[in-house]
Design an enzyme around this catalytic site. Structure first.
Site, mmCIF file in Angstrom:
data_model
loop_
_atom_site.group_PDB
_atom_site.id
_atom_site.type_symbol
_atom_site.label_atom_id
_atom_site.label_comp_id
_atom_site.label_asym_id
_atom_site.label_seq_id
_atom_site.Cartn_x
_atom_site.Cartn_y
_atom_site.Cartn_z
ATOM 1 N N ARG A 107 0.849 -1.204 0.000
ATOM 2 C CA ARG A 107 0.000 0.000 0.000
ATOM 3 C C ARG A 107 0.886 1.255 0.000
ATOM 4 O O ARG A 107 0.953 1.985 -0.976
ATOM 5 C CB ARG A 107 -0.942 -0.010 1.223
ATOM 6 C CG ARG A 107 -2.100 0.974 1.110
ATOM 7 C CD ARG A 107 -1.751 2.382 1.522
ATOM 8 N NE ARG A 107 -1.305 2.464 2.905
ATOM 9 C CZ ARG A 107 -0.787 3.559 3.442
ATOM 10 N NH1 ARG A 107 -0.627 4.653 2.706
ATOM 11 N NH2 ARG A 107 -0.377 3.579 4.689
ATOM 12 N N HIS A 123 8.144 7.182 8.894
ATOM 13 C CA HIS A 123 8.911 7.439 7.659
ATOM 14 C C HIS A 123 10.315 7.917 8.034
ATOM 15 O O HIS A 123 10.559 8.375 9.146
ATOM 16 C CB HIS A 123 8.156 8.435 6.773
ATOM 17 C CG HIS A 123 6.994 7.779 6.085
ATOM 18 N ND1 HIS A 123 7.064 7.330 4.795
ATOM 19 C CD2 HIS A 123 5.765 7.446 6.539
ATOM 20 C CE1 HIS A 123 5.909 6.756 4.475
ATOM 21 N NE2 HIS A 123 5.097 6.817 5.510
ATOM 22 N N CYS A 179 3.526 9.250 1.173
ATOM 23 C CA CYS A 179 2.177 9.717 0.830
ATOM 24 C C CYS A 179 2.273 10.709 -0.327
ATOM 25 O O CYS A 179 2.972 11.719 -0.229
ATOM 26 C CB CYS A 179 1.545 10.397 2.052
ATOM 27 S SG CYS A 179 -0.023 11.178 1.680
ATOM 28 N N ASN A 228 9.417 4.653 3.914
ATOM 29 C CA ASN A 228 9.156 4.099 5.244
ATOM 30 C C ASN A 228 10.438 3.530 5.846
ATOM 31 O O ASN A 228 11.407 3.283 5.139
ATOM 32 C CB ASN A 228 8.152 2.943 5.138
ATOM 33 C CG ASN A 228 6.745 3.423 4.913
ATOM 34 O OD1 ASN A 228 6.414 3.918 3.843
ATOM 35 N ND2 ASN A 228 5.919 3.294 5.915
HETATM 36 N N1 COA Z 1 -12.999 4.088 -4.037
HETATM 37 C C1 COA Z 1 -13.260 4.282 -5.355
HETATM 38 N N2 COA Z 1 -13.832 5.384 -5.847
HETATM 39 C C2 COA Z 1 -14.162 6.339 -4.961
HETATM 40 C C3 COA Z 1 -13.929 6.206 -3.598
HETATM 41 C C4 COA Z 1 -13.308 5.037 -3.131
HETATM 42 N N3 COA Z 1 -13.027 4.835 -1.842
HETATM 43 N N4 COA Z 1 -14.367 7.315 -2.987
HETATM 44 C C5 COA Z 1 -14.864 8.114 -3.932
HETATM 45 N N5 COA Z 1 -14.756 7.531 -5.132
HETATM 46 C C6 COA Z 1 -15.169 8.040 -6.438
HETATM 47 C C7 COA Z 1 -16.601 8.536 -6.430
HETATM 48 O O1 COA Z 1 -17.479 7.485 -6.683
HETATM 49 C C8 COA Z 1 -16.572 9.561 -7.535
HETATM 50 O O2 COA Z 1 -16.554 8.894 -8.773
HETATM 51 P P1 COA Z 1 -17.177 9.561 -10.096
HETATM 52 O O3 COA Z 1 -16.365 10.780 -10.372
HETATM 53 O O4 COA Z 1 -16.994 8.493 -11.125
HETATM 54 O O5 COA Z 1 -18.606 9.856 -9.741
HETATM 55 C C9 COA Z 1 -15.190 10.192 -7.369
HETATM 56 O O6 COA Z 1 -14.387 9.211 -6.724
HETATM 57 C C10 COA Z 1 -15.225 11.460 -6.552
HETATM 58 O O7 COA Z 1 -15.863 11.188 -5.320
HETATM 59 P P2 COA Z 1 -15.781 12.173 -4.068
HETATM 60 O O8 COA Z 1 -16.495 11.544 -2.934
HETATM 61 O O9 COA Z 1 -16.191 13.548 -4.505
HETATM 62 O O10 COA Z 1 -14.244 12.093 -3.732
HETATM 63 P P3 COA Z 1 -13.114 13.208 -3.848
HETATM 64 O O11 COA Z 1 -12.870 13.564 -5.251
HETATM 65 O O12 COA Z 1 -13.421 14.283 -2.869
HETATM 66 O O13 COA Z 1 -11.858 12.356 -3.345
HETATM 67 C C11 COA Z 1 -11.093 10.536 -1.974
HETATM 68 C C12 COA Z 1 -11.831 11.860 -2.035
HETATM 69 C C13 COA Z 1 -10.913 10.195 -0.514
HETATM 70 C C14 COA Z 1 -11.920 9.464 -2.673
HETATM 71 C C15 COA Z 1 -9.728 10.669 -2.695
HETATM 72 O O14 COA Z 1 -9.108 11.841 -2.253
HETATM 73 C C16 COA Z 1 -8.822 9.505 -2.427
HETATM 74 O O15 COA Z 1 -9.088 8.385 -2.821
HETATM 75 N N6 COA Z 1 -7.681 9.763 -1.764
HETATM 76 C C17 COA Z 1 -6.707 8.750 -1.474
HETATM 77 C C18 COA Z 1 -5.864 9.206 -0.346
HETATM 78 C C19 COA Z 1 -4.723 8.274 -0.107
HETATM 79 O O16 COA Z 1 -4.783 7.089 -0.352
HETATM 80 N N7 COA Z 1 -3.612 8.850 0.398
HETATM 81 C C20 COA Z 1 -2.428 8.117 0.665
HETATM 82 C C21 COA Z 1 -2.527 7.220 1.821
HETATM 83 S S1 COA Z 1 -2.599 8.007 3.375
HETATM 84 ZN ZN ZN Z 2 3.142 5.994 5.455
#
Ligand code: COA
Ligand code: ZN
Length: 300
Positions: free
Chosen positions: A12, A205, A236, A245
């Site tokens: 991850r 990290h 991240c 890490n």
């Molecule tokens: N898995 C898959 N798709 C997701 C999802 C999830 N957990 N959460 C939201 N989505 C999709 C929605 O269905 C939507 O899809 P569409 O555009 O096809 O309709 C789109 O993403 C936007 O959804 P929204 O709720 O508005 O999300 P956002 O754009 O505000 O993004 C997160 C928020 C959390 C989904 C996004 O920032 C993210 O995945 N971040 C990952 C952070 C991460 O892993 N960081 C590193 C580790 S700490």
């Molecule tokens: Zn980390």
């Protein structure tokens, strides 16, 4: 002998920032190598938006294959929101961790919502999935790229908030590697003092070569579960300056030489690290994985 659970997070935290798509079969081959080396608990990816982290687009296939192949291991995933929790549960996982930042600014940068929104989603997950093990990764527990050093009082407030909402365990994450041993000792002691029953893990990290020191300091202050990434790969993508890490093989070497039980086969772990180096291009912080250090010693 004190047992330390080494939780592997390279699939991850390591792979999420690798730009080139790693084929699903390569991911599975590396996961197999890590399990074969004795890792039991592994964060095998995240159910995040594939727009945010394209590398995780194949997470459902990875989970399906791992669950079928390793019924006795403890694979889990990271989820950023309620939708991610639904996907993890639908995939058949018994456990996931959700990430919430202690810093408001980093929470916005990472998951695009306020800390209070994230806490609300956490409460919903807990309500919807009472039988699953749900832990909370507290990003920026020690410091934040936007807000600076995290005040201990703020960390304790967020630990309290996730415990009140039913977290089964909490991981203190040094997301950008700015903690130092005195701070780790103080923060771990304070959390253990206020939440003596709470299973506590650490995730560090390695920006300034403090990774091993900080992780070891946490262990000496009563933390029995540590998250590390093979080869020291990690970081991240939403935290400017994030580094790799603490490397799993470096920590396992230290623990085994310091009289802790890890149940990990060090030469097999080194071989897995070498294979990952060969197959996955990235930013590794680990040391000397290209030598066969101690490979001759069967029980090292
Ligand atoms: N898995 C898959 N798709 C997701 C999802 C999830 N957990 N959460 C939201 N989505 C999709 C929605 O269905 C939507 O899809 P569409 O555009 O096809 O309709 C789109 O993403 C936007 O959804 P929204 O709720 O508005 O999300 P956002 O754009 O505000 O993004 C997160 C928020 C959390 C989904 C996004 O920032 C993210 O995945 N971040 C990952 C952070 C991460 O892993 N960081 C590193 C580790 S700490
Ligand atoms: Zn980390």
């Amino acid at each position: 002998m004190t047992k330390i659970t080494v939780v592997e997070v390279a699939p991850r935290d390591g792979w999420q920032s690798v730009r080139e798509q790693i084929p699903t079969e390569t991911k599975l081959a590396l996961i197999r190598r890590m399990f074969a080396a004795g890792i039991v608990r592994m964060q095998i990816g995240s159910f995040v938006s594939p727009k945010a982290i394209p590398q995780m687009a194949d997470i459902a296939q990875v989970v399906e294959a791992v669950l079928a192949e390793y019924p006795d291991k403890r694979p889990f995933v990271l989820v950023p929101n309620f939708k991610g929790a639904q996907r993890a549960a639908a995939a058949g996982l018994k456990e996931f961790t959700t990430v919430i930042s202690v810093s408001e600014q980093h929470n916005l940068a990472n998951v695009n919502c306020t800390v209070s929104d994230s806490l609300e989603q956490f409460a919903r997950m807990r309500q919807e999935f009472p039988d699953l093990r749900i832990s909370a990764d507290l990003a920026t527990s020690f410091g934040c790229p936007f807000a600076g050093e995290t005040p201990l009082a703020r960390l304790l407030e967020i630990v309290d908030a996730v415990v009140a909402r039913g977290a089964d365990s909490v991981t203190l994450c040094d997301t950008i590697g700015v903690a130092h041993p005195l701070q780790v000792a103080a923060y771990v002691q304070a959390v253990r003092h206020d939440f003596p029953q709470l299973p506590l893990a650490i995730h560090i990290h390695d920006t300034r070569n403090m990774g091993m020191l900080n992780t070891y300091t946490a262990i000496q202050n009563g933390v029995y579960e540590v998250e590390t990434a093979l080869g020291g790969l990690g970081g991240c993508p939403f935290a400017p300056g994030a580094s790799g890490n603490t490397a799993t093989e470096d920590l396992v070497y230290l623990l085994q030489r310091s009289g802790y039980q890890t149940d990990i086969d060090f030469p097999a772990l080194l071989a897995a690290a070498k294979e990952m180096h060969a197959l996955v291009p990235g930013n590794y912080s680990g040391h000397q994985i290209n030598i066969n250090a101690c490979a001759q010693e069967a029980n090292c």
